[in-house]
Design a protein around this motif. Structure first.
Motif, PDB file in Angstrom:
ATOM      1  N   HIS A 517     -12.135 -10.241  -5.902  1.00 57.58           N
ATOM      2  CA  HIS A 517     -10.992  -9.432  -5.464  1.00 57.58           C
ATOM      3  C   HIS A 517     -11.526  -8.089  -4.954  1.00 57.58           C
ATOM      4  CE1 HIS A 517      -6.612  -8.620  -5.487  1.00 57.58           C
ATOM      5  NE2 HIS A 517      -7.022  -7.362  -5.499  1.00 57.58           N
ATOM      6  N   ILE A 518     -11.282  -7.798  -3.678  1.00 54.50           N
ATOM      7  CA  ILE A 518     -11.834  -6.607  -3.039  1.00 54.50           C
ATOM      8  C   ILE A 518     -10.713  -5.622  -2.721  1.00 54.50           C
ATOM      9  CG2 ILE A 518     -13.129  -5.720  -1.074  1.00 54.50           C
ATOM     10  CD1 ILE A 518     -14.450  -8.448  -0.817  1.00 54.50           C
ATOM     11  N   ILE A 519     -10.882  -4.410  -3.227  1.00 57.66           N
ATOM     12  CA  ILE A 519      -9.960  -3.301  -2.934  1.00 57.66           C
ATOM     13  C   ILE A 519     -10.716  -2.309  -2.063  1.00 57.66           C
ATOM     14  CG2 ILE A 519      -8.534  -1.472  -3.920  1.00 57.66           C
ATOM     15  CD1 ILE A 519      -8.570  -3.140  -6.558  1.00 57.66           C
ATOM     16  N   ALA A 520     -10.160  -1.984  -0.899  1.00 56.83           N
ATOM     17  CA  ALA A 520     -10.899  -1.164   0.060  1.00 56.83           C
ATOM     18  C   ALA A 520     -10.115   0.081   0.443  1.00 56.83           C
ATOM     19  CB  ALA A 520     -11.220  -1.981   1.314  1.00 56.83           C
ATOM     20  N   GLY A 535     -11.907  -9.248   5.209  1.00 56.19           N
ATOM     21  CA  GLY A 535     -11.642 -10.038   4.013  1.00 56.19           C
ATOM     22  C   GLY A 535     -11.188  -9.256   2.803  1.00 56.19           C
ATOM     23  N   ALA A 536     -10.742  -7.991   2.964  1.00 52.14           N
ATOM     24  CA  ALA A 536     -10.258  -7.214   1.821  1.00 52.14           C
ATOM     25  C   ALA A 536      -8.923  -7.771   1.322  1.00 52.14           C
ATOM     26  CB  ALA A 536     -10.108  -5.748   2.213  1.00 52.14           C
ATOM     27  N   ASP A 537      -8.739  -7.737  -0.003  1.00 49.44           N
ATOM     28  CA  ASP A 537      -7.484  -8.207  -0.590  1.00 49.44           C
ATOM     29  C   ASP A 537      -6.426  -7.110  -0.617  1.00 49.44           C
ATOM     30  OD1 ASP A 537      -8.159 -11.002  -1.595  1.00 49.44           O
ATOM     31  OD2 ASP A 537      -9.763  -9.834  -2.515  1.00 49.44           O
ATOM     32  N   ASP A 538      -6.790  -5.949  -1.130  1.00 48.36           N
ATOM     33  CA  ASP A 538      -5.883  -4.796  -1.177  1.00 48.36           C
ATOM     34  C   ASP A 538      -6.510  -3.662  -0.391  1.00 48.36           C
ATOM     35  OD1 ASP A 538      -3.882  -5.911  -2.884  1.00 48.36           O
ATOM     36  OD2 ASP A 538      -5.252  -5.665  -4.568  1.00 48.36           O
TER      37      ASP A 538
END
Length: 626
Positions: A517-520, A535-538
């Protein structure tokens, strides 16, 4: 009583005068304490033989310091240090011990005496080194952590050394000539008196069982008994009872360790590690800290006051030569070991210079060696002075490190020398500037373990001064990400200042870990689209939430009620998130947004939808009021 008050006044006045002066001159508090002790002891003669008795009491400052260090370390963190403890620390102790032993054998001493001296001189000063590292904010650097690992290994090594020293006793030592020429064994009072012990007279297996039982008692007490006792004390609503309990824990554990023949400092360190996850950790820290500082200061003063310059005058060349040889020998050994463990430049200099002295546990081993007839009295007197002088030199070695550090240039330019990462956790935060630090504080305060990376050394150093752990290194480098635990992490927060680095990190992390899970952190709307495609999730625009809150304040002061402003703010937030996702599908990196007809058309439609949605909310509210 008057004598006690007089001595107390002398010690306190010396500290109050000398330490601020030393600190103002940039020499550090330790050198100030040592200088104060020299002035009131050897120079002015205001204090005398009682300093040696007082030193045993003041050593409790070292015990308390290791307890506080233990509180900062979780058991997992201690386990992660095992390679440094066995590698760096083990090699330093063994190689230094053998090198010093070889030197004293060459000087004509028996191998038993030489080995005992090697054990004593292999130890460094935990009190001075950790105090100075803390003052300079260096304890969380790679060099500082390596030095701490060696110091902890040395403290552990004291236990087998104390057990082994009696086996080195020579029958001819401890014999003094009478006036008539006959020999008479002199027994020290410490030999005649039997101290309290739980292991005296027990067979080897019994000693082992009792020792393990004492360690288990400390661990189980820390896990199961501390919390109920603290809650019981809390019911009394008396602040001093917290202090009494904190002191009782430290003193009680130190006493128990003495009863089974273990190091009190090691026992309290273990207790601190056990209590590191306790809800009362910060309470214990605040209660113990003032006593630790005063007792450590008193210990340094007694070291300075206890230096016998009369012995130095009798054999100045030998004592100064031994002191210089010890510092140079330990420095050379530490330098080689540090290089073998890939420490470089500042980190290597800090590791080498900080540990190149003898330590306070050397006093303990030296005294015990005399009692056990291992080291001759004349040599013991000289070695006592060598230990004290080497400790006195240590603050000067730190000043040498500061000078060398400045000569090496800007620390930020050493980008290739990333920290060696020892921790791994479920949350990896890349970038800890004005954005990432809030994420890190919220997560850590909520009990979530984080691993922080940043390529700005000054930012990491500021973090460390405030008690937060972080690692210096480029978060986009694959080797650093692997070392930080990217393969096992559950969440990655890409919060760097540079948008290109954030996009690069997100793209690489998504390729390596499709399930992560990637938060950027996004700089603007265009950057949001890039991160979405990477491909960031949040994705969090760095100014969006603050701007939205400011817009709510505008509504509240423009005639809308607090409820209406809140509903409009929430509707805008949810609509914008959905709109961003839709527009990201239409966005093309190589085409300007206003030159993309489909993008412009959909943006206009979404804006009309937003206006309609907000007006509908206001109409519903009017109907409800009517």
């Amino acid at each position: 009583m008057e004598g006690f008050l007089y001595q107390a006044t002398i010690y306190l006045a010396a500290a109050v005068i000398a330490v601020p002066i030393a600190a103002r001159l940039g020499l550090g508090s330790v050198l100030g304490y040592l200088a104060a002790g020299i002035v009131i002891g050897p120079v002015l003669g205001l204090v005398g033989h009682e300093t040696h008795d007082l030193q045993h009491f003041a050593e409790f400052g070292v015990v308390m310091m290791l307890f506080l260090i233990g509180l900062e370390l979780e058991p997992r963190a201690l386990w992660d240090m095992r390679h440094r403890l066995l590698g760096l620390g083990g090699l330093q102790v063994v190689i230094t011990m053998l090198a010093v032993m070889t030197g004293f054998v060459a000087l004509g001493y028996a191998w038993q005496v030489a080995l005992a001296v090697g054990m004593i001189m292999a130890l460094s000063s935990t009190a001075i080194v950790l105090q100075t590292l803390s003052e300079k904010g260096l304890i969380q650097t790679a060099g500082g952590r390596s030095a701490f690992s060696v110091l902890l290994t040395q403290d552990i090594a004291v236990i087998p050394m104390l057990a082994f020293l009696p086996l080195l006793a020579l029958p001819t030592l401890g014999l003094e000539a009478n006036p008539d020429g006959s020999l008479n064994r002199t027994a020290m009072e410490a030999d005649a008196a039997h101290s309290l012990s739980l292991v005296e007279g027990l067979p080897g297996w019994g000693v082992t069982l009792v020792t393990l039982g004492a360690v288990a008692a400390v661990i189980l007490t820390g896990i199961y008994l501390t919390a109920p006792v603290f809650r019981f004390i809390h019911a009394a609503k008396l602040r001093e009872m917290y202090t009494a309990l904190a002191l009782g824990i430290v003193v009680g554990i130190a006493f128990l360790m003495n009863l089974v023949g273990l190091s009190p400092a090691l026992g309290t360190f273990l207790a601190g590690v056990v209590l590191a996850n306790s809800e009362f950790r910060h309470e214990l820290e605040s209660d113990i800290e003032p006593f630790k500082g005063l007792l450590l200061g008193l210990f340094f003063i007694t070291v300075g006051a206890g230096i016998d310059f009369g012995v130095l005058v009798k054999a100045p060349v030998m004592i100064l030569g031994l002191t210089a040889a010890l510092v140079l020998l330990k420095g050379a050994i530490l330098y080689m070991i540090g290089r073998a463990f890939k420490l470089r430049r500042r980190r290597l200099m800090l590791f080498t210079l900080s540990l190149a002295q003898a330590g306070e546990f050397g006093f303990v081993l030296l005294s015990f060696s005399r009692q056990q007839n291992v080291i001759p009295p004349v040599l013991a007197e000289r070695l006592l002075l060598v230990i004290a002088l080497s400790m006195l030199i240590t603050p000067l070695l730190f000043l040498l490190y500061d000078w060398l550090s400045k000569k090496m240039g800007d620390p930020a330019a050493e980008a290739a020398e990333a920290d060696e990462i020892e921790d791994q956790g479920p949350v990896l935060i890349a970038g800890v500037g004005r954005f990432g630090q809030i994420v890190n504080r919220l997560a850590q305060s909520s009990g979530v373990k984080t691993v922080v990376l940043d390529n700005n050394l000054r930012t990491i150093e500021v973090m460390r001064r405030f008690g937060f752990k972080g690692y210096f290194g480029d978060p986009t480098r694959p080797d650093i990400l692997r070392a930080a635990g990217l393969e096992k992490a559950r969440v990655l927060v890409a919060a760097m200042d540079a948008p290109a680095m954030v996009t690069q990190l997100v793209h690489y992390a998504r390729k390596q870990r499709p399930d992560l899970h990637i938060i950027a952190r996004a700089h603007d709307r265009r950057h949001v689209y890039e991160l979405y495609q990477a491909g960031a999730d949040d994705i969090v625009r760095e100014t969006f939430d603050s701007s939205l809150r400011a817009g709510r304040y505008v509504l509240e002061n423009s005639g809308f009620s607090d409820y209406e402003a809140s509903k409009l703010e929430q509707a805008f937030f949810h609509h914008d998130r959905q709109a961003i996702r839709e527009l990201a599908e239409l966005w093309e990196p190589d085409v300007a947004a206003d030159k993309n007809p489909e993008y412009v058309k959909r943006a206009k439609e979404l804006e009309r939808d937003l206006e309609a949605s907000l007006q509908a909310i206001l109409s519903e509210n009017d109907d409800a009021v009517a």
